[in-house]
Design a protein around this motif. Sequence first.
Motif, PDB file in Angstrom:
ATOM      1  N   THR A  45       0.867  -1.195   0.000  1.00 44.62           N
ATOM      2  CA  THR A  45       0.000   0.000   0.000  1.00 44.62           C
ATOM      3  C   THR A  45       0.903   1.245   0.000  1.00 44.62           C
ATOM      4  O   THR A  45       1.991   1.219   0.582  1.00 44.62           O
ATOM      5  CB  THR A  45      -0.924   0.029   1.228  1.00 44.62           C
ATOM      6  OG1 THR A  45      -0.129   0.035   2.421  1.00 44.62           O
ATOM      7  CG2 THR A  45      -1.859  -1.167   1.248  1.00 44.62           C
ATOM      8  N   GLU A  48      -6.089   1.621   2.497  1.00 46.22           N
ATOM      9  CA  GLU A  48      -5.675   1.454   1.094  1.00 46.22           C
ATOM     10  C   GLU A  48      -5.597  -0.015   0.681  1.00 46.22           C
ATOM     11  O   GLU A  48      -5.648  -0.335  -0.512  1.00 46.22           O
ATOM     12  CB  GLU A  48      -4.306   2.109   0.865  1.00 46.22           C
ATOM     13  CG  GLU A  48      -4.357   3.632   0.933  1.00 46.22           C
ATOM     14  CD  GLU A  48      -2.964   4.278   1.035  1.00 46.22           C
ATOM     15  OE1 GLU A  48      -2.888   5.503   0.866  1.00 46.22           O
ATOM     16  OE2 GLU A  48      -1.965   3.569   1.315  1.00 46.22           O
ATOM     17  N   ALA A  49      -5.470  -0.907   1.661  1.00 43.67           N
ATOM     18  CA  ALA A  49      -5.353  -2.341   1.338  1.00 43.67           C
ATOM     19  C   ALA A  49      -6.577  -2.845   0.574  1.00 43.67           C
ATOM     20  O   ALA A  49      -6.468  -3.731  -0.279  1.00 43.67           O
ATOM     21  CB  ALA A  49      -5.146  -3.158   2.609  1.00 43.67           C
TER      22      ALA A  49
END
Length: 356
Positions: free
Chosen positions: A43, A73-74
Amino acid sequence: CHLICVSKALDDAYKRLTQSDSKSLLKKYLTQEIYDELKQKQTPTFKSTLLDCVQSGMMNLDSGIGIYAPDPEAYSVFAPLFDPIIEDYHMGFTPQNSHPPLNWGNLNTLVNLDPQNKYIISTRVRCGRSIEGYPFNPCMSEDHYIEIEKKMENIFQGLSGELEGTYRPLTKMTKCEQERLIDDHYLFKEGDRFLKAAKACRFWPTGRGIYMNKNKTFLIWVNEEDHLRIISMEPGGNLGDIYRRMIEGVKAIEQQVSFSRSDRFGYLTFCPTNLGTTIRASAHIKVPKLSSDKEKLEAVAEKHHLQVRGTRGEHTESEEGVYDISNKRRLGLTEYEALKEMQDGILEIIKMEDSL
Ligand code: ADP
Ligand code: CIR
């Protein structure tokens, strides 16, 4: 060097997973093709890797899901793995779908599920919230835990009326007090191996605690699986009133702090099973006839989109015939629809028990 070490640990763990008979969604959807596509990715902000997402499921082969998002964000960087797991768990929420806007709904249509107090011991509605500007557990520093706790302690001081209460940090509680609150279903348990393996228990007990109103019908967990779990519970089946109290709590907190929300996934949580509304409405229920055959109970629950848990929560067994039955999906439907799904299913279960 870090990435080479991660890569070796990941390859070994992936091999163990593929050779195991794990029933997890992780095993089902982490195909060799997706593994190869994602194993080098990170990320952008927190540099989380695929290993950070899957380590809990790889270390705990008995996981139901097996994956957590180390940071928000993953969900996009590792979408080829998260998306099918999310679609499976939340029953058809595809990459083309977006979570609807918040809608608490018309509370007057929610009823007392068991007016004669025959089957339901207690009812609980909870939601999870992440605080904007902070990552999830595996990427949090010790200062993040302390900051969030301080912020919340200030906010708790402003809660009034039915919500007025006291914050108890774990650092100032004896083990005995904690155990008592866990046994009485108020406090989260300690040392959950799924969360531990996901690196969600670092710096424990720093920053963790529970806020409780006077009669313990309104609770907030601080920094356990999510930054916040906002909970309303009481004996009996008065779902509408219990839900109303949780909503009041959410609204009061929201005036003081912003929550992380995404257009596609609604409210963001550490575990993909909790995305969207984040709502789990559960009844502690005794239906001896229906549950004399556990498979039959599971089948009825599944038909009504409900999930059966044990008496002390997820990954526990039923004690004295008490089951925890709740809505399973939380994403792709409104808050009201999640509540309604639980209400309809529980009413049907009670009807079936009555007819047996
Ligand atoms: P969560 O609801 O946060 O996903 P768990 O399944 O671990 O997590 O449950 C947390 C606690 O809440 C456990 O002690 C569980 O027994 C308790 N609980 C859940 N539903 C009810 C209910 N309807 N009445 C009383 N306690 C409940
Ligand atoms: C599992 O996969 O069984 C655990 N990681 C728990 C998954 C869902 N539960 C949760 O979010 N509390």
